[in-house]
Design a protein around this motif. Structure first.
Motif, PDB file in Angstrom:
ATOM      1  N   PRO A   1     -23.938-106.213 -68.870  1.00 29.67           N
ATOM      2  CA  PRO A   1     -23.043-106.828 -69.786  1.00 29.67           C
ATOM      3  C   PRO A   1     -22.908-108.290 -69.276  1.00 29.67           C
ATOM      4  O   PRO A   1     -22.840-108.420 -68.136  1.00 29.67           O
ATOM      5  CB  PRO A   1     -21.806-106.087 -69.556  1.00 29.67           C
ATOM      6  N   PHE A   2     -22.907-109.262 -70.190  1.00 29.15           N
ATOM      7  CA  PHE A   2     -22.676-110.567 -69.807  1.00 29.15           C
ATOM      8  C   PHE A   2     -21.177-110.761 -69.664  1.00 29.15           C
ATOM      9  O   PHE A   2     -20.240-110.158 -70.016  1.00 29.15           O
ATOM     10  CB  PHE A   2     -23.170-111.406 -71.280  1.00 29.15           C
ATOM     11  N   GLN A   3     -21.050-111.678 -68.712  1.00 27.63           N
ATOM     12  CA  GLN A   3     -19.441-112.045 -68.246  1.00 27.63           C
ATOM     13  C   GLN A   3     -19.371-113.515 -68.427  1.00 27.63           C
ATOM     14  O   GLN A   3     -19.922-114.412 -67.825  1.00 27.63           O
ATOM     15  CB  GLN A   3     -19.255-111.490 -66.720  1.00 27.63           C
ATOM     16  N   SER A   4     -18.385-113.608 -69.217  1.00 26.78           N
ATOM     17  CA  SER A   4     -18.093-115.184 -69.632  1.00 26.78           C
ATOM     18  C   SER A   4     -17.262-115.695 -68.260  1.00 26.78           C
ATOM     19  O   SER A   4     -16.417-115.154 -67.697  1.00 26.78           O
ATOM     20  CB  SER A   4     -17.116-115.319 -70.721  1.00 26.78           C
ATOM     21  N   ARG A   5     -17.447-117.142 -68.388  1.00 26.78           N
ATOM     22  CA  ARG A   5     -16.713-117.451 -66.974  1.00 26.78           C
ATOM     23  C   ARG A   5     -15.378-118.041 -67.254  1.00 26.78           C
ATOM     24  O   ARG A   5     -14.335-118.140 -66.395  1.00 26.78           O
ATOM     25  CB  ARG A   5     -17.505-119.042 -66.669  1.00 26.78           C
ATOM     26  N   ASP A   6     -15.158-117.948 -68.573  1.00 23.16           N
ATOM     27  CA  ASP A   6     -13.581-118.268 -69.259  1.00 23.16           C
ATOM     28  C   ASP A   6     -12.770-117.102 -68.897  1.00 23.16           C
ATOM     29  O   ASP A   6     -11.466-117.233 -69.131  1.00 23.16           O
ATOM     30  CB  ASP A   6     -13.733-118.723 -70.754  1.00 23.16           C
ATOM     31  N   SER A   7     -13.162-116.124 -68.872  1.00 25.33           N
ATOM     32  CA  SER A   7     -12.453-114.654 -69.041  1.00 25.33           C
ATOM     33  C   SER A   7     -12.727-113.861 -67.973  1.00 25.33           C
ATOM     34  O   SER A   7     -13.825-113.913 -67.239  1.00 25.33           O
ATOM     35  CB  SER A   7     -12.554-114.060 -70.256  1.00 25.33           C
ATOM     36  N   LYS A   8     -11.915-112.895 -67.592  1.00 27.72           N
ATOM     37  CA  LYS A   8     -11.900-111.954 -66.484  1.00 27.72           C
ATOM     38  C   LYS A   8     -11.821-110.575 -67.099  1.00 27.72           C
ATOM     39  O   LYS A   8     -10.438-110.096 -67.835  1.00 27.72           O
ATOM     40  CB  LYS A   8     -11.012-112.241 -65.339  1.00 27.72           C
ATOM     41  N   SER A   9     -12.940-109.592 -67.386  1.00 27.89           N
ATOM     42  CA  SER A   9     -12.592-108.405 -68.279  1.00 27.89           C
ATOM     43  C   SER A   9     -11.959-107.435 -67.493  1.00 27.89           C
ATOM     44  O   SER A   9     -11.742-107.334 -66.195  1.00 27.89           O
ATOM     45  CB  SER A   9     -14.051-107.817 -68.606  1.00 27.89           C
ATOM     46  N   SER A  10     -11.018-106.588 -68.081  1.00 29.70           N
ATOM     47  CA  SER A  10     -10.410-105.264 -67.692  1.00 29.70           C
ATOM     48  C   SER A  10     -11.419-104.132 -67.557  1.00 29.70           C
ATOM     49  O   SER A  10     -11.015-103.094 -67.551  1.00 29.70           O
ATOM     50  CB  SER A  10      -9.179-105.120 -68.191  1.00 29.70           C
ATOM     51  N   TRP A  11     -12.511-104.395 -68.140  1.00 29.05           N
ATOM     52  CA  TRP A  11     -13.506-103.435 -68.138  1.00 29.05           C
ATOM     53  C   TRP A  11     -13.230-101.886 -68.833  1.00 29.05           C
ATOM     54  O   TRP A  11     -13.157-101.023 -68.067  1.00 29.05           O
ATOM     55  CB  TRP A  11     -14.310-103.175 -66.964  1.00 29.05           C
ATOM     56  N   HIS A  12     -12.930-101.803 -70.128  1.00 32.60           N
ATOM     57  CA  HIS A  12     -12.728-100.390 -70.859  1.00 32.60           C
ATOM     58  C   HIS A  12     -13.872 -99.711 -70.547  1.00 32.60           C
ATOM     59  O   HIS A  12     -14.135 -98.354 -70.608  1.00 32.60           O
ATOM     60  CB  HIS A  12     -11.893-100.824 -72.131  1.00 32.60           C
ATOM     61  N   LEU A  13     -14.874-100.552 -71.183  1.00 34.86           N
ATOM     62  CA  LEU A  13     -16.318 -99.577 -71.087  1.00 34.86           C
ATOM     63  C   LEU A  13     -17.335-100.309 -70.643  1.00 34.86           C
ATOM     64  O   LEU A  13     -17.331-101.833 -70.280  1.00 34.86           O
ATOM     65  CB  LEU A  13     -16.632 -99.857 -72.738  1.00 34.86           C
ATOM     66  N   TYR A  14     -18.531 -99.832 -69.932  1.00 34.84           N
ATOM     67  CA  TYR A  14     -19.538-100.543 -69.519  1.00 34.84           C
ATOM     68  C   TYR A  14     -20.715 -99.801 -70.468  1.00 34.84           C
ATOM     69  O   TYR A  14     -21.271 -98.907 -70.781  1.00 34.84           O
ATOM     70  CB  TYR A  14     -19.840 -99.811 -68.213  1.00 34.84           C
ATOM     71  N   VAL A  15     -21.387-101.153 -71.180  1.00 29.23           N
ATOM     72  CA  VAL A  15     -22.384-101.034 -72.142  1.00 29.23           C
ATOM     73  C   VAL A  15     -23.597-101.528 -71.719  1.00 29.23           C
ATOM     74  O   VAL A  15     -23.537-102.790 -71.410  1.00 29.23           O
ATOM     75  CB  VAL A  15     -21.879-101.551 -73.364  1.00 29.23           C
TER      76      VAL A  15
END
Length: 392
Positions: free
Chosen positions: A285-299
């Motif tokens: 998964p790509f991770q944006s520098r503008d945000s921090k995911s709370s990771w409901h799913l790992y795709v």
């Protein structure tokens, strides 16, 4: 492949402890079972957590989206732009109020709705945008809100996956006009079934509260007449979408552990990323520098041109060894009901290509390290087995 009797690992699962159970028991022994003081407390706690002024709890996330569409003033013939890469509820809620869902394709990196595509889909009938924080990674809210302000549109953020996530340092739930969180058992925290809308807008707040309770109000400042202290009025057609105190008791207890749950999810994601980023046959998964995911799913995206198997074969092989993989999501416009409404395959090529390659691996706080290592080992073994490099 690992041929083991390892217990089946679902893609998602609630984490309930004794404290949660005791809080529910206390609610059951209290004077209120349906919407009462514990619902009020839960709403207050959620609003405080995300940094919003108001929160209104609903019986489920879909009901909450329905309420948000009503509060936004979406009515017959209004167009609402959303993503096809989501669960059907993100579009169904528009149909419930007589609106028309308009799909905009996704960004090929984030899998979130593409703001450039949103701009292309705006017409004189567009009333709102429902962006979806897919897998827990926030959408490009800055650009989406800019588009909304330029065109006088309402932003209803479907953050069913994203409680606890941040965008440019701000918690999701405090930024859009209205934000929906879901408390289904596979989400970060659960109320069994349940959802909530957070907002900073008092007018939306008042409409949402009335909408979830048949359109009825007892507020003297809103009444057309007043017959006495018993008097109430049904002022529009609302629904019985109330949350119970039993559900809210579970949710309030779960909220105390939310940050811990998110950190556990992030730890598992790091293990997955470290293991899979070196493989040419998959894309993490790509991770944006503008945000921090709370990771409901790992795709995980399978680069099928580098494999001598298709996604179905990989899916079935992992299920066979007790790994409860899933696929999120079948694009909404593929559904027979939407096909009857005139939506057609081929209109959202990026969503369709991504759908054909993605697979969801298990991710929930109750997983132990042995589970994570077992999944990594099996995925790697399958990639090696089916890699064109290995079979070349």
């Amino acid at each position: 492949m690992v041929n083991s009797k390892h217990p089946f690992i679902p893609y998602g699962k609630q984490t309930i402890d004794e404290q949660d159970i005791q809080e529910v028991v206390k609610a059951l022994k209290s004077d209120f079972l349906t919407t009462g003081p514990i619902v009020d407390l839960f709403e207050q706690r959620i609003a405080e957590y995300v940094g919003a002024k108001y929160a209104v709890a609903f019986s489920n996330g879909t009901a909450a989206l329905h309420g948000a569409c009503f509060a936004a003033g979406i009515r017959d013939g209004d167009e609402v732009i959303t993503t096809p890469m989501t669960f059907a509820a993100s579009a169904n809620c528009v149909l419930y109020v007589g609106g028309i869902p308009i799909f905009a394709d996704i960004d090929p990196k984030t899998y979130n709705i593409d703001p450039k595509e949103i701009r292309r889909k705006i017409t004189s009938k567009t009333k709102a945008i429902i962006p979806v924080d897919y897998t827990g990674q926030p959408v490009n809210l800055e650009e989406i809100i800019k588009i909304a302000e330029e065109n006088n549109l309402v932003v209803i953020e479907d953050a069913a996956h994203a409680i606890g996530a941040t965008y440019k340092g701000k918690k999701i739930g405090s930024i859009a006009d209205m934000t929906m969180f879901s408390f289904h058992p596979v989400k970060h925290i659960t109320t069994g079934e349940g959802g909530i809308i957070t907002t900073n807008n008092k007018l939306y707040y008042d409409k949402l509260k009335q909408f979830r309770s048949h359109g009825i109000t007892r507020d003297k400042t809103l009444l057309k007449e007043y017959h006495g202290p018993w008097y109430y009025e049904m002022q529009f057609l609302g629904y019985n979408y109330r949350m119970t105190d039993i559900q809210a008791a579970l949710g309030t207890s779960q909220l105390n552990k939310l940050d811990m749950f998110i950190e556990k999810r992030r730890k598992i994601v790091k293990q997955y990323n470290d293991a899979f980023r070196i493989l040419d046959e998959v894309t993490i998964p790509f991770q944006s520098r503008d945000s921090k995911s709370s990771w409901h799913l790992y795709v995980l995206q399978l680069e099928t041109e580098k494999l001598c198997c298709d996604r179905k074969e990989m899916f079935e092989a992992l299920q066979k060894v007790g790994i409860g993989v899933n696929v999120h999501y079948i694009p909404v416009h593929y559904q027979p009901y939407y096909q009857k409404l005139g939506y057609r395959n081929g209109e959202y090529p990026i969503s369709e290509e991504v759908y054909s390659k993605i697979i969801t691996l298990p991710l929930f706080p109750g997983m132990v390290n042995e589970d994570v290592e077992y999944i990594i080992r099996n995925v790697k073994d399958l990639i090696t087995k089916y890699s064109l490099k290995s079979n070349g």
